[in-house]
Design an enzyme around this catalytic site. Sequence first.
Site, PDB file in Angstrom:
ATOM      1  N   ASP A   1      90.397  38.659 128.446  1.00 10.04           N
ATOM      2  CA  ASP A   1      91.002  37.509 127.763  1.00 10.04           C
ATOM      3  C   ASP A   1      92.301  37.097 128.446  1.00 10.04           C
ATOM      4  O   ASP A   1      92.871  37.855 129.239  1.00 10.04           O
ATOM      5  CB  ASP A   1      91.284  37.857 126.293  1.00 10.04           C
ATOM      6  CG  ASP A   1      92.318  38.971 126.132  1.00 10.04           C
ATOM      7  OD1 ASP A   1      92.225  39.974 126.877  1.00 10.04           O
ATOM      8  OD2 ASP A   1      93.221  38.835 125.287  1.00 10.04           O
ATOM      9  N   GLU A  45      92.998  41.936 124.647  1.00  9.65           N
ATOM     10  CA  GLU A  45      94.182  42.750 124.948  1.00  9.65           C
ATOM     11  C   GLU A  45      95.450  41.991 124.605  1.00  9.65           C
ATOM     12  O   GLU A  45      96.416  42.558 124.103  1.00  9.65           O
ATOM     13  CB  GLU A  45      94.194  43.129 126.440  1.00  9.65           C
ATOM     14  CG  GLU A  45      95.268  44.142 126.829  1.00  9.65           C
ATOM     15  CD  GLU A  45      96.631  43.541 127.160  1.00  9.65           C
ATOM     16  OE1 GLU A  45      97.604  44.288 127.217  1.00  9.65           O
ATOM     17  OE2 GLU A  45      96.720  42.304 127.348  1.00  9.65           O
ATOM     18  N   HIS A  67     101.429  34.855 131.639  1.00 15.32           N
ATOM     19  CA  HIS A  67     101.465  34.177 130.336  1.00 15.32           C
ATOM     20  C   HIS A  67     102.079  32.787 130.417  1.00 15.32           C
ATOM     21  O   HIS A  67     102.430  32.205 129.395  1.00 15.32           O
ATOM     22  CB  HIS A  67     102.222  34.990 129.261  1.00 15.32           C
ATOM     23  CG  HIS A  67     101.608  36.312 128.982  1.00 15.32           C
ATOM     24  ND1 HIS A  67     101.944  37.077 127.895  1.00 15.32           N
ATOM     25  CD2 HIS A  67     100.662  37.014 129.646  1.00 15.32           C
ATOM     26  CE1 HIS A  67     101.233  38.202 127.915  1.00 15.32           C
ATOM     27  NE2 HIS A  67     100.448  38.178 128.988  1.00 15.32           N
TER      28      HIS A  67
END
Length: 405
Positions: A81, A175, A380
């Site tokens: 993910d 995760e 991210h």
Amino acid sequence: MKAYERLLKYVTFDTTSDENAPEDRCPSTKKQKMLANALVEEMKALGMDDAQMDADGYVYGTLPANCNEKVPVIGLIAHMDTSPSAKGADIKARIVKNYDGGDILLNAEHKIVMSPEKFESLADYKGKDLIVTDGTTLLGADDKAGVAEILTAAERLKNGGVKHGKIAVAFTPDEEIGRGADKFDVNRLGADFAYTVDGGKLGEIEYENFNAAAAVVTVNGVNIHPGDAKNRMKNAQLMAIEFNSMLPPNEIPACTEGYEGFHHLCHMEGDEEKAVLRYIIRDHDMDKFREKKARFEKIAGYLNEKYGEDTIELDMCDSYYNMKEKIVPHMHIIDRAQKAMRDAGVEPEIVAIRGGTDGARLSFMGLPCPNLSTGGHNFHGRFEYIPVQSMDSMVEVLINIVKAF
Ligand SMILES: [Zn+2]
């Protein structure tokens, strides 16, 4: 196939996880199973005949040993993910060849530039080939680079030349929302120890993380018309502020680094009647972690004595623990990773994670599992990137790790 080619393929799958999905939904987003299925097919084509996705979207498979000597079964783990903190669909990755060390124009239309002044790590990669985004999405090297490096190493091993024991591979969903270890089947993996390939900068090895707890402080006040309130009103908001003011003001994320722990106020809400403070508590050191939690209890007790029993309700629970205590008895796992890196021309650097990792929970589930770099940066976010050459180096590192002799 090279690792970066695999990465470019995997990032076309949108696998953003969803922190708001119900706890019993696994994976949190169905679309993660699309990548999981594609990986199973790929693993079978690589000779991992037992490759399978389970009902929760976890992928397992093994590469059989090609030697008879008794060597440990080594696990290699990555997550499928991507973080919900940035867009993970319609990723338009491209390669900046032979990076010149200057600004990278990610997106001409939206004038999005990635500059080495803002992202200092870029300075290390002059002359390298960088995989970047178009500045509107994350890249997903976290952790599809880990998946790509593991399967590229498996392909190279399959093609022979290196003696190795059985290699157990697993790819997990969710995760990024802290659920990656929830349904992990340690027995099914069947490894003696494992590595997650989910870190950043090339060469990093991580086997220390925070001990973590969450604390919810509920303050029960007494509300009365302000005109009649003398000696009677107990304003929950003011008592909440008083609670926070009794915590050490410099033990917060903005004032700490390295091995310094903190308490962090993540959320507050309230009125005169009721106020709620939500904190997280973090420390690498177990004694200091306990002290930090004890301080919350002490303050709650003090204020209850001052304002009356049940004014402060403290609800505290541990989230995860530092894996160090589970790794230290097996330091050969770290030594092996360090040697594998040096043999691949990569200088290892041991760093303490200021956060958690799935490997920490797996370590407490009986599978010692430190974390290795992928080679990527700026995870991210829209400025995520990874050098092609770092991925190639990590493939070498993984091959060296599983090498039997
Ligand atoms: Zn990750």
